[in-house]
Enzyme design. Structure first.
Site, PDB file in Angstrom:
ATOM      1  N   GLU A  45       9.275  15.532  15.913  1.00  0.00           N
ATOM      2  CA  GLU A  45       9.880  15.609  14.390  1.00  0.00           C
ATOM      3  C   GLU A  45       8.925  16.671  13.610  1.00  0.00           C
ATOM      4  OE1 GLU A  45       8.698  11.738  12.614  1.00  0.00           O
ATOM      5  OE2 GLU A  45      10.821  12.033  11.653  1.00  0.00           O
ATOM      6  N   CYS A 102      13.295  10.189   7.653  1.00  0.00           N
ATOM      7  CA  CYS A 102      12.929  10.012   9.204  1.00  0.00           C
ATOM      8  C   CYS A 102      14.324  10.178   9.718  1.00  0.00           C
ATOM      9  CB  CYS A 102      12.415   8.477   9.385  1.00  0.00           C
ATOM     10  SG  CYS A 102      13.401   7.410   8.125  1.00  0.00           S
ATOM     11  N   GLU A 136       9.522   1.026  10.712  1.00  0.00           N
ATOM     12  CA  GLU A 136      10.569   1.920  10.680  1.00  0.00           C
ATOM     13  C   GLU A 136       9.878   3.500  10.863  1.00  0.00           C
ATOM     14  OE1 GLU A 136      13.503   1.433  10.401  1.00  0.00           O
ATOM     15  OE2 GLU A 136      13.862  -0.347   9.453  1.00  0.00           O
ATOM     16  N   LYS A 165       0.865  -1.372   0.006  1.00  0.00           N
ATOM     17  CA  LYS A 165      -0.067  -0.082  -0.139  1.00  0.00           C
ATOM     18  C   LYS A 165       0.794   1.264   0.067  1.00  0.00           C
ATOM     19  CE  LYS A 165      -1.785   2.685   2.564  1.00  0.00           C
ATOM     20  NZ  LYS A 165      -2.016   4.204   2.265  1.00  0.00           N
TER      21      LYS A 165
END
Lengths: 317, 482
Positions: free
Chosen positions: B391, B294, B260, B186
């Site tokens: 973040e 990331c 992750e 996906k």
């Protein structure tokens, strides 16, 4: 002792060593990566046309052969003034660069054909090795200046530099600079191919600038590697930081191995994105070359008429 | 010749190489099928807000169909395919990615907003490299250290993010296929197009039907996939928030997951660093891919003795970052991927100002249309600022300072995340010491954002479970392997 030097060092061996050893190191992988990234810049159409003319105006058109004759030097001078005899919109080159004994020939001939504004540069101080007594180096330089050289391309004593005698290298540059005075611009050749590391390139750049160099130049053209992009990057960074430190703008001259328009444009991109565009002038950036000029001319023709011409459309000298 | 006229003329990469359909179905069992939801959504170019294509919204029924296709392909074909034959398919895919590299690079830039220089030089070549690397493992798995008869899980559900659409696909699909699993993938809602082009590559490579299935859609599609009863394993890259949902969803089902997730990487510059290269590394660490990374070095930890000089150099370098058209070969910083992400970046940046940090943005003109944010740094940031903890996932750097190496380690580790860290010093012993102290899955020394298929990638703490890439990454797709 120059005024600049006074602020940062006192001219002693120990003060030089303290200053140079305190410079941040250069990370080889990082410097090469940055130079390679800037090599991917894509310079097209109008910016390419401008870059080519700019590069032509920065060329120190050079002949440094044992076989040089007055005839060869005169024909190079004619080319320096009119790089493309069929297109007088092409700018003249930055300077002519010859051996000491050809200076008078070049100066007189340039003056006789209307090339008064083109300076003659002489390689000096027992070029290319620099292995001679200081007395000989001074005499060599004085001879060139008296013959009409307005730019002196001296070599540093790489042996002294590599054995850590920074004071000796510094004093030699200072003495030559004193001799040049107001009569000649001093370019100091580091011969980066013999210095071997980027840390040394950075140290030698500062050493030359502290001693009074007007320009720092990569190479004699007799040693390979010469003006690789990362070496030029490190020297440009030194020039940029020296300007921030002292307010004095020092020029940079890559020489050796720059043969194509693409190579030359990569050098201009390095300048543009490191010191900034104020260094994009023959006053502060020169390219020591011979074969490069013809490639620049051929690319210029291609841009103006849309096709590549044969090599016979550019002159051989 | 006046000096200031050396402007770079536009050098746009041609988009003619990309042939987009106006509509895309779902790729299930080797065929393009319309979605049972009968719903479509637009994928747009974030640099211009232009509609690129209409893409299918997969629902529960579509997911079910895809999982069934993957199960059948696993049972009937893929589990019976000899490892060296699996390798051939992977090599073929890798070569096709190389052959069509420019097409993928242009499409990725169009759909994601990232500069062509990065898609051309990083995303696409690294994606091909992952397939080459894993092709090599396919028939050597018994030597990988996971027993002499390593077995795949079966059907793997893979959900990938929008920051590196094709590369994250490669990180997921290549090891799954190499180890003998079949896949339902996906892609992210805002960046589905390279995954759909990859489906074409699977057809072109004559990969058996059902081995790779691509179901596009939003978070609901992803949830349907993760919660499907017949999947054997989940692999997810994305936010920590969603990662936690996935972890709780699989907790009582006995299926494993690799996750992750987010990060708040510290890039630590000591006073004995190679300063110019460190400046480049900080730039690369936070402005690569618009900071949508990331493992971005989003916290700069500077030794106090070099703060002023370093920030001067950093700002003057930031002023040279070229922001604009992602397809221009000279662009360094492209568009923010979506309006939603842009508003998140703005919201967090505003909190930085509100909480008393000093903001500075590089002077650059931003296009009128599309989603853009200038390269920005905050100085005077402390551990107590939101922008030091959360973040931002954008081109925004938080600068903190430290006095001693020990303090740097404490501040670097003082985060719920633990994905990446950077160490900048010319002193080798300090690098080794710091690398031992830092709780982060990837530690770079005097460089940043370097990736290789042979090098495992993954996080500590809330940055994730498991590793991707290298021998360690194979464990994620081998039953019972740790």
């Amino acid at each position: 002792m120059s005024e600049l030097g006074n602020k940062l060092i006192d001219g002693s061996e120990s003060s030089l060593r303290a200053f140079l050893d305190n410079l941040p190191g250069v990370d080889k992988v990082g410097a090469e990566g940055r130079a390679a990234m800037l090599g991917t810049r894509s310079i097209k159409t109008t910016s390419k046309a401008r870059a080519i003319d700019l590069a032509i105006s920065m060329v120190d058109l050079t002949t440094l052969e044992g076989a040089d004759t007055p005839g060869k030097v005169r024909s190079l001078c004619a080319k320096a003034l009119r790089p493309d005899p069929r297109d007088l919109t092409v700018p003249h080159v930055g300077a002519i660069c010859v051996y000491n004994d050809m200076v008078k020939v070049a100066r007189n001939y340039l003056d006789s054909i209307g090339g008064q504004s083109i300076p003659v540069a002489a390689v000096s101080t027992a070029f290319p090795s620099g292995r001679a007594s200081m007395e000989v180096k001074l005499r060599d330089t004085l001879d060139a200046i008296e013959s009409g050289a307005s730019e002196i391309d001296m070599v540093i004593d790489r042996g002294a530099f590599l054995s850590g005698k920074f004071g000796l290298v510094f004093d030699e540059i200072r003495e030559i600079k004193a001799l040049c005075g107001e009569k000649a611009h001093l370019k100091v050749i580091l011969e980066t191919g013999e210095l071997a590391t980027y840390d040394n390139v950075r140290k030698a750049s500062y050493l030359a600038m502290l001693a009074g160099a007007d320009f720092i130049k990569t190479s004699t053209g007799k040693v390979s590697p010469a003006a690789t992009p990362p070496v030029v990057l490190v020297m440009l960074e030194a020039v940029r930081d020296f300007f921030a430190l002292t307010g004095k703008k020092i020029g940079v001259k890559p020489a050796g191995g720059i043969r194509t328009t693409k190579d030359a444009i990569k050098q201009l991109v390095l300048v543009n994105e490191t010191t900034g565009p104020e260094w994009l002038s023959p006053k502060l950036f020169r390219i020591g070359a011979s074969a490069l000029l013809n490639d620049l001319l051929m690319q210029r023709m291609k841009l103006s008429n849309g096709r590549y011409s044969s090599a016979n459309y550019v002159t051989v000298d | 010749m006046s000096a200031d006229i050396f402007e770079y003329a536009p050098a746009p990469e041609s988009r003619a190489i990309v042939k987009l359909n106006s509509e895309y179905g779902l790729f299930i069992n080797g065929k393009w099928v319309p979605p049972q939801s009968k719903k479509k959504f637009f994928s747009i170019n974030p640099a211009t807000e232009e509609v690129l294509a209409r893409v299918s919204q997969g629902n529960q029924a579509d997911v079910d169909k895809a999982v069934k296709a993957a199960r059948a392909a696993y049972n009937k074909v893929w589990s019976k395919t000899k490892p060296k034959e699996r390798a051939k398919y992977l090599f073929r895919i890798a070569r096709l990615l190389q052959e069509r590299a420019r097409e993928f690079a242009v499409l990725e830039s169009l759909d994601n907003g990232k500069p062509i220089r990065e898609t051309r030089d990083v995303d696409v070549p690294l994606s091909a490299a992952h397939f080459f690397y894993h092709a090599g493992w396919a028939d050597k798995l018994e030597y990988a250290g996971y027993g002499d008869n390593p077995k795949p899980y079966g059907v793997v559900a893979q959900i990938i993010p929008w920051n590196f659409p094709l590369l994250m696909l490669a990180w997921k699909v290549a090891p799954a296929l190499a180890t003998g699993n079949t896949v339902v993938l996906k892609p992210a809602e805002t960046t589905p197009l390279t995954a759909l082009l990859f489906a074409e590559i699977c057809q072109q490579a004559e990969l058996p039907a059902g081995v790779v299935n691509v179901v596009t859609g939003d978070g609901a599609t992803g949830a349907a996939l993760v919660n499907h009863g017949d999947i054997d394993k989940v692999a997810f890259t994305g936010s920590t928030e969603v990662g936690k949902l996935i972890a709780s969803s699989i907790a009582d089902r006995g299926i494993p997951a690799t996750l992750e997730l987010g990060g708040k990487g510290a890039n630590i510059v000591f006073d004995d660093a190679p300063i110019d290269e460190a400046v480049e590394g900080i730039i690369n660490g936070i402005f690569f891919n618009q900071g949508h990374v990331c493992c971005a070095g989003s916290r700069l930890l500077l030794q106090e003795s070099i703060v002023d000089d370093f920030l001067t150099k950093l700002q003057s370098r930031m002023a040279k970052i070229r922001v604009g058209d992602p397809l221009d070969k000279n662009t360094d910083l492209g568009a923010i991927n979506s309006a939603a992400q842009l508003s998140k970046i703005k919201e967090l940046s505003e909190s930085g100002t509100k909480e008393g940090a000093n903001v500075w943005s590089a002077p650059c003109s931003l296009p009128n249309k599309g989603f853009w944010y200038p390269p920005t740094i905050f100085t005077g940031v402390t551990q107590a600022h939101r922008i030091a903890r959360e973040e931002i996932f954008g081109p925004v750097l938080s600068v903190l300072t430290f006095r001693t190496p020990q303090e740097a380690m404490e501040k670097a580790n003082n985060t719920p995340y633990g994905l990446s860290a950077g160490i900048w010093t010319e002193k080798g012993s300090k690098i080794l010491w710091a690398a031992q102290q830092l709780k982060a899955g990837v530690i770079w020394a005097n460089t940043f954002n370097k990736f290789d298929p042979a090098s495992p990638f993954g996080g500590y703490k809330e940055s994730g479970w498991g590793r991707e890439g290298g021998r360690h990454g194979l464990a994620a797709y081998i039953k019972g392997a740790k």
